[in-house]
Design a protein around this motif. Structure first.
Motif, mmCIF file in Angstrom:
data_model
loop_
_atom_site.group_PDB
_atom_site.id
_atom_site.type_symbol
_atom_site.label_atom_id
_atom_site.label_comp_id
_atom_site.label_asym_id
_atom_site.label_seq_id
_atom_site.Cartn_x
_atom_site.Cartn_y
_atom_site.Cartn_z
ATOM 1 N N UNK A 91 4.585 -17.609 -9.284
ATOM 2 C CA UNK A 91 4.538 -16.493 -8.334
ATOM 3 C C UNK A 91 5.939 -16.174 -7.857
ATOM 4 N N UNK A 106 8.558 -4.694 -15.507
ATOM 5 C CA UNK A 106 7.414 -5.239 -16.237
ATOM 6 C C UNK A 106 7.663 -5.186 -17.736
ATOM 7 N N UNK A 117 4.271 -10.620 -17.804
ATOM 8 C CA UNK A 117 3.824 -10.062 -16.526
ATOM 9 C C UNK A 117 2.308 -10.083 -16.540
ATOM 10 N N UNK A 118 1.682 -10.711 -15.566
ATOM 11 C CA UNK A 118 0.228 -10.784 -15.585
ATOM 12 C C UNK A 118 -0.387 -9.902 -14.504
ATOM 13 N N UNK A 119 0.091 -10.027 -13.277
ATOM 14 C CA UNK A 119 -0.527 -9.250 -12.210
ATOM 15 C C UNK A 119 0.494 -8.968 -11.118
ATOM 16 N N UNK A 120 0.312 -7.850 -10.420
ATOM 17 C CA UNK A 120 1.211 -7.514 -9.326
ATOM 18 C C UNK A 120 0.380 -7.053 -8.134
ATOM 19 N N UNK A 121 0.695 -7.594 -6.987
ATOM 20 C CA UNK A 121 -0.021 -7.243 -5.775
ATOM 21 C C UNK A 121 0.771 -6.146 -5.067
ATOM 22 N N UNK A 123 0.296 -4.579 -2.283
ATOM 23 C CA UNK A 123 0.423 -4.605 -0.826
ATOM 24 C C UNK A 123 1.574 -5.488 -0.369
ATOM 25 N N UNK A 124 1.616 -6.721 -0.882
ATOM 26 C CA UNK A 124 2.622 -7.657 -0.399
ATOM 27 C C UNK A 124 3.794 -7.827 -1.336
ATOM 28 N N UNK A 126 3.721 -9.437 -4.346
ATOM 29 C CA UNK A 126 3.729 -10.693 -5.097
ATOM 30 C C UNK A 126 3.486 -10.394 -6.561
ATOM 31 N N UNK A 127 4.295 -11.080 -7.405
ATOM 32 C CA UNK A 127 4.165 -10.900 -8.844
ATOM 33 C C UNK A 127 3.674 -12.207 -9.448
ATOM 34 N N UNK A 128 2.695 -12.110 -10.343
ATOM 35 C CA UNK A 128 2.195 -13.291 -11.048
ATOM 36 C C UNK A 128 2.703 -13.221 -12.486
ATOM 37 N N UNK B 88 4.944 -4.047 -24.586
ATOM 38 C CA UNK B 88 4.722 -4.628 -23.263
ATOM 39 C C UNK B 88 3.494 -4.053 -22.575
ATOM 40 N N UNK B 92 0.422 -6.337 -21.390
ATOM 41 C CA UNK B 92 0.062 -6.424 -19.969
ATOM 42 C C UNK B 92 -1.410 -6.088 -19.758
ATOM 43 N N UNK B 95 -3.386 -9.059 -20.868
ATOM 44 C CA UNK B 95 -3.300 -10.172 -19.920
ATOM 45 C C UNK B 95 -4.212 -9.913 -18.731
ATOM 46 N N UNK B 96 -4.208 -8.664 -18.245
ATOM 47 C CA UNK B 96 -5.043 -8.353 -17.082
ATOM 48 C C UNK B 96 -6.517 -8.432 -17.431
ATOM 49 N N UNK B 99 -7.424 -12.096 -17.614
ATOM 50 C CA UNK B 99 -7.463 -12.676 -16.269
ATOM 51 C C UNK B 99 -8.753 -12.272 -15.558
ATOM 52 N N UNK B 114 -2.667 -12.793 -7.023
ATOM 53 C CA UNK B 114 -1.217 -12.861 -7.191
ATOM 54 C C UNK B 114 -0.542 -13.447 -5.963
ATOM 55 N N UNK B 115 -1.237 -13.383 -4.810
ATOM 56 C CA UNK B 115 -0.642 -13.958 -3.595
ATOM 57 C C UNK B 115 -0.779 -15.464 -3.608
ATOM 58 N N UNK B 116 0.156 -16.163 -3.011
ATOM 59 C CA UNK B 116 0.006 -17.615 -2.936
ATOM 60 C C UNK B 116 -1.186 -17.970 -2.052
#
Lengths: 157, 121, 93
Positions: A91, A106, A117-121, A123-124, A126-128, B88, B92, B95-96, B99, B114-116
């Motif tokens: 992350x 990306x 690149x798997x996922x991006x949030x 709002x905040x 955060x990149x996964x 790419x 992507x 991958x999504x 997931x 994606x958030x911790x």
């Protein structure tokens, strides 16, 4: 012409496909370029001002060098099985918010072997990421943030 | 497939080297597709072929036809741009999709978001 | 001299690309899951495209280049559609 760069790219593409600079293909290419620019304007992608051409060129050089390096690194990962190799998710918190800049980031990260690149949030911010050889998390974070994110923020400000 | 046309040696050597290097990277990528263990690891394998594999073989083709026809042949750049821009995006999307499917099936190995994870929760 | 060099390097490159084709085909056939097959198919397309380009160099015609261009376009559309299908279960909503 609403999008001069896109129109110019379409024109060059048409000439490359025809492999000639005769008046006929030039005329058709010009029509295609103008129509393409209008079509893009209808889609309203939002205007982006590109600045700092020098930074952009330097970033392109860095990306090509990293591409070659990571190709060799991933080749070694595939051909020699190492016991301590660990693949995993990572992350990263991004400060970059411009959608076009995020799209470029990306593409860079996914096109380079070894990171995806798997996922991006949205709002905040955060990149996964998925990393093939996750030995040192901090070094991957610094690669993404210092090598790619900072020049992109300068280019798309 | 009768004749490979005679090129001068200074052009034949780079064409040969670029062909072998490009094919080598592509083959390694495909071997990776076989050997790597999980889906997310295998997702990295095709990028070997689509970055240096495509790049080297297109460059070989450009050098070959430019010397052969004694004019600059650069339309291979179009294939290169197309591959570089589209790969790419497709990876992507894949991958999504993977997931999403893994989360629906309740797989513990993939992160839930994606958030911790919130330490208080 | 340069003909022998090019003949051999083209042959070796084509054999390597052919092996890469076989690896990708194996992944398409074996899976184990649908997304693995789609990644295999994506690689298969790229390998096939590169194989066509080497055929173009061998025969000295630019015809193969056009086929490669079409494949490069198709790989994007097909993989994107398949990824969409995996995500939602249908391609067109």
């Amino acid at each position: 012409m609403p999008h001069p760069i896109v129109s110019a790219a379409l024109f060059v593409m048409w000439l490359l496909l025809n492999e000639s600079i005769a008046p006929g293909p030039m005329l058709v290419g010009a029509v295609l370029a103008v129509l393409g620019g209008w079509a893009l304007a209808l889609l309203k992608p939002g205007r982006t001002r590109l600045r700092r051409l020098g930074v952009a060129l330097r970033l392109a050089g860095v990306v090509v060098a990293d591409l070659v390096r990571s190709n060799i690194a991933v080749t070694q990962v595939i051909l020699h099985r190492r016991r301590d190799r660990r693949a995993g998710f990572l992350r990263i918190h991004l400060t970059l918010r411009n959608p076009q800049a995020l799209a470029v980031l990306a593409c860079i990260l996914t096109a380079t072997p070894g990171t995806a690149w798997v996922e991006y949030d949205t709002e905040d911010g955060w990149l996964l990421l998925h990393v093939l050889d996750l030995i040192d998390e901090a070094s991957w974070v610094s690669i993404v943030k210092d090598r790619y994110e900072r020049p992109l923020m300068e280019i798309f400000q | 497939m009768t004749g490979i046309v005679d090129l001068p040696l200074w052009a034949a050597v780079p064409v040969a080297v670029l062909l072998l290097v490009g094919a080598g990277f592509t083959l390694t990528g495909s071997i990776g597709l076989l050997r790597l263990g999980s889906f997310y690891e295998r997702l990295h394998a095709p990028t070997l072929g689509t970055s240096l594999g495509v790049g080297c073989i297109l460059l070989a083709s450009m050098v070959f036809f430019s010397v052969l026809q004694t004019r600059l042949v650069v339309h291979e750049v179009l294939v290169g741009i197309l591959v570089v821009v589209t790969t790419p995006v497709t990876l992507m999307l894949l991958a999504r999709a993977a997931l999403h499917r893994d989360r629906l099936e309740g797989d513990d190995k993939v992160p839930r978001s994606a958030r911790p994870p919130d330490p208080s929760a | 001299m340069s003909v022998t060099l090019l003949t051999w390097s083209l042959m070796i490159a084509q054999i390597m690309l052919g092996l890469a084709f076989v690896c990708a085909t194996y992944r398409v056939l074996r899976g184990p899951r649908a997304q693995d097959r789609v990644v295999g198919l994506d690689t298969l397309y790229v390998n096939g495209m590169l194989l066509l380009l080497t055929f173009g160099i061998r025969s000295g015609t630019v015809l193969y280049f056009e086929a490669a261009l079409v494949i490069a376009l198709l790989v994007f559309v097909s993989t994107a559609a398949l990824a969409k299908f995996l995500m939602r279960g249908e391609v067109i909503e």
